[in-house]
Design a protein around this motif. Sequence first.
Motif, PDB file in Angstrom:
ATOM      1  N   ASN A 497     -30.071  52.701  77.997  1.00  0.00           N
ATOM      2  CA  ASN A 497     -31.355  52.329  78.586  1.00  0.00           C
ATOM      3  C   ASN A 497     -32.330  51.817  77.523  1.00  0.00           C
ATOM      4  OD1 ASN A 497     -31.942  52.887  81.634  1.00  0.00           O
ATOM      5  ND2 ASN A 497     -30.510  54.500  81.004  1.00  0.00           N
ATOM      6  N   ARG A 500     -31.822  48.114  76.955  1.00  0.00           N
ATOM      7  CA  ARG A 500     -32.505  47.316  77.982  1.00  0.00           C
ATOM      8  C   ARG A 500     -34.013  47.278  77.726  1.00  0.00           C
ATOM      9  NH1 ARG A 500     -35.361  48.665  82.107  1.00  0.00           N
ATOM     10  NH2 ARG A 500     -35.731  47.159  83.793  1.00  0.00           N
ATOM     11  N   ALA A 503     -34.712  44.920  74.969  1.00  0.00           N
ATOM     12  CA  ALA A 503     -34.571  43.533  75.412  1.00  0.00           C
ATOM     13  C   ALA A 503     -35.890  43.024  75.990  1.00  0.00           C
ATOM     14  CB  ALA A 503     -33.462  43.407  76.448  1.00  0.00           C
ATOM     15  N   MET A 518     -29.884  42.043  77.534  1.00  0.00           N
ATOM     16  CA  MET A 518     -30.062  42.296  78.963  1.00  0.00           C
ATOM     17  C   MET A 518     -28.780  41.975  79.732  1.00  0.00           C
ATOM     18  SD  MET A 518     -32.252  43.465  81.171  1.00  0.00           S
ATOM     19  CE  MET A 518     -34.002  43.227  80.858  1.00  0.00           C
ATOM     20  N   MET A 521     -26.306  44.672  79.331  1.00  0.00           N
ATOM     21  CA  MET A 521     -26.609  45.840  80.170  1.00  0.00           C
ATOM     22  C   MET A 521     -26.464  45.514  81.659  1.00  0.00           C
ATOM     23  SD  MET A 521     -27.005  48.222  78.044  1.00  0.00           S
ATOM     24  CE  MET A 521     -25.794  47.311  77.070  1.00  0.00           C
ATOM     25  N   GLN A 522     -26.003  44.299  81.964  1.00  0.00           N
ATOM     26  CA  GLN A 522     -25.750  43.871  83.345  1.00  0.00           C
ATOM     27  C   GLN A 522     -26.989  44.070  84.228  1.00  0.00           C
ATOM     28  OE1 GLN A 522     -22.050  42.782  84.523  1.00  0.00           O
ATOM     29  NE2 GLN A 522     -22.854  42.078  82.565  1.00  0.00           N
ATOM     30  N   SER A 523     -28.132  43.669  83.671  1.00  0.00           N
ATOM     31  CA  SER A 523     -29.393  43.794  84.387  1.00  0.00           C
ATOM     32  C   SER A 523     -30.145  42.476  84.296  1.00  0.00           C
ATOM     33  CB  SER A 523     -30.247  44.920  83.781  1.00  0.00           C
ATOM     34  OG  SER A 523     -31.532  44.964  84.363  1.00  0.00           O
ATOM     35  N   ASP A 524     -30.994  42.211  85.264  1.00  0.00           N
ATOM     36  CA  ASP A 524     -31.867  41.038  85.171  1.00  0.00           C
ATOM     37  C   ASP A 524     -33.296  41.416  85.572  1.00  0.00           C
ATOM     38  OD1 ASP A 524     -31.604  41.389  87.863  1.00  0.00           O
ATOM     39  OD2 ASP A 524     -30.928  39.348  88.322  1.00  0.00           O
ATOM     40  N   TRP A 526     -36.684  42.207  84.340  1.00  0.00           N
ATOM     41  CA  TRP A 526     -37.491  42.071  83.118  1.00  0.00           C
ATOM     42  C   TRP A 526     -38.879  42.689  83.280  1.00  0.00           C
ATOM     43  CZ3 TRP A 526     -35.447  40.315  78.611  1.00  0.00           C
ATOM     44  CH2 TRP A 526     -34.240  39.624  78.679  1.00  0.00           C
ATOM     45  N   GLN A 538     -33.634  53.554  84.038  1.00  0.00           N
ATOM     46  CA  GLN A 538     -33.339  52.473  84.982  1.00  0.00           C
ATOM     47  C   GLN A 538     -31.841  52.270  85.209  1.00  0.00           C
ATOM     48  OE1 GLN A 538     -35.637  50.615  86.917  1.00  0.00           O
ATOM     49  NE2 GLN A 538     -36.823  52.387  86.176  1.00  0.00           N
ATOM     50  N   LEU A 539     -31.051  52.476  84.165  1.00  0.00           N
ATOM     51  CA  LEU A 539     -29.596  52.297  84.293  1.00  0.00           C
ATOM     52  C   LEU A 539     -28.983  53.651  84.653  1.00  0.00           C
ATOM     53  CD1 LEU A 539     -28.878  50.016  81.174  1.00  0.00           C
ATOM     54  CD2 LEU A 539     -29.489  49.333  83.517  1.00  0.00           C
ATOM     55  N   PHE A 545     -21.611  48.010  82.132  1.00  0.00           N
ATOM     56  CA  PHE A 545     -22.177  47.170  81.072  1.00  0.00           C
ATOM     57  C   PHE A 545     -21.027  46.508  80.334  1.00  0.00           C
ATOM     58  CE2 PHE A 545     -21.175  51.022  78.763  1.00  0.00           C
ATOM     59  CZ  PHE A 545     -20.741  50.565  77.523  1.00  0.00           C
TER      60      PHE A 545
END
Length: 571
Positions: A497, A500, A503, A518, A521-524, A526, A538-539, A545
């Motif tokens: 986390n 992220r 990032a 990002m 971490m397989q996240s978008d 922002w 958040q994760l 990931f």
Amino acid sequence: MARILITSALPYINGIKHLGNLVGSQLPADLYARYCRARGHEVMFICATDEHGTPAELAAAKAGKPVDEYCAEMHDVQAELARGFLLSFDHFGRSSSQRNHVLTQHLAGKLADAGRISEVSEKQVYSNADGRFLPDRYIEGTCPNCGYDRARGDQCENCTKQLDPTDLIDPRSAISGSTDLEVRETKHLFLRQSDMRDQLDKWIDSQRNWPVLTTSIAKKWLHDGDGLQDRGITRDLDWGIPVKRGDKDWPGMEGKVFYVWFDAPIEYIAATAEWADAQGLDDSAWQRWWRTDLGADDVRYVQFMGKDNVPFHTLSFPATLMGSGEPWKLVNYIKSFNYLNYDGGQFSTSQGRGVFMDQALAILPADYWRWWLLSHAPESSDSEFTWENFQASVNKDLADVLGNLVSRVTKFCRSKFGEVVPEGGTLGARETALMDALTTRLRAYETHMEAMEIRKSAAELRALWVLGNEYLQDAAPWSTFKSDPEQAAAQIRLALNLIRFYAIISRPFIPDAAASMMAGMQSDDWTWPDTVTDALAQLDAGHSFIVPDVLFAKITDENRAAWEAQFSGQR
């Protein structure tokens, strides 16, 4: 949500810009624009190529091309390099645009109607060999102040003293090199700045939070010697915006163009209109940024520039807008910079000295340069680029502190738990202390970013990265795993986390690396981390990931020595 208008000083069209130009305006402006967007504000970030005046004509002649063709080509080159450095302009315009022609002529007409322009017959240098009047920058000679033998007729590049062509010792034409010069009479338009000195003085006094560098330069021009002088706004040139009084011809001004320093700042407005045109929007879309009677009264307008541009932005451009009698938006804050020097001397476009934007990107990705330049921005004094310092900063800050954390955490997790956020374990006092420390640093980082304190912002960001490293060093999940795998899972879950989180907050400085973190971490998402505790949860366990590629490769001693040798001479 605030509305923030950001402009960067326009780079001259006469060739590729060096790193000193980049850090003196465009790059810190981009940092601020990215940060403001990250905080949810509505941002309009504008820049353009400055295409008129002597530098354009001389560069085109040297390239053996018509000046309009040369400018079009160089605009494309500069736009591509801006993209290479990840500069996030909403629009990168051209001062030769039709929009700027019309607006410059319009403002000149309004100034004339308001009695702010006078016609002055003056003596100007004429070159018999070239068959033309020579504007200030077309004349070179020895500076009477410092003895530099390549001073221009408007300013000495070496000591920065403002000059008139007649001040130069042994003057010569910058076009032909001829010394067959004589002084002839010609008529020009002058902006009556001196009439507005008290108005400008009061306005500057009202800007209580401007940097000392900005205010001191403006005050010096207002009050030193005979005080603020009227300034010529026309030139005897072929290339430029033809002198007109609005849409009418201006008797006696046939064949003349507006001085580049009159039309260049007006391009900030015109480029915003170019943006609206490109978006298929009507005039209200750009007017809401620039006309206080049409919505711009709630805009905060911030300009970024090198210190050599300060007089024009604190005095001449405001005098143009105020003097027009129209409700134009005036700047709220001017962030000015000193000079970045190169290895014991000055960066110089005209002399090809230093590292230029295209050369920099050929060596290393943009984030390496963005980090060093911003973390060493010449704010309170000149700063200096050396290859040793660049190597040390990249290796320590980017590779060792940030890159190493990302690599260690993701690779360890993959080897022990797979490429998913592990479940199990609970957070304790050590993690609470980390979150408290991160919160304190994050608030300081935000404060410095909002104040546009570039170096302090970089220092706080690095300190935020260091806190994560110190936590990992202390918690040592690789050791914890041997005796308590569940506790190690909790530590690694927090650390993923943290990647992220880094990032998001690092994106204004190093956008490519932030995107890699990002994506890893397989996240978008922002969203700016208002609460650190929430941001570090958040994760969830089970979230997948991937291990990112190496974020920053170290610069070897061999690399450094080779680049030092490569850039020891002229471009």
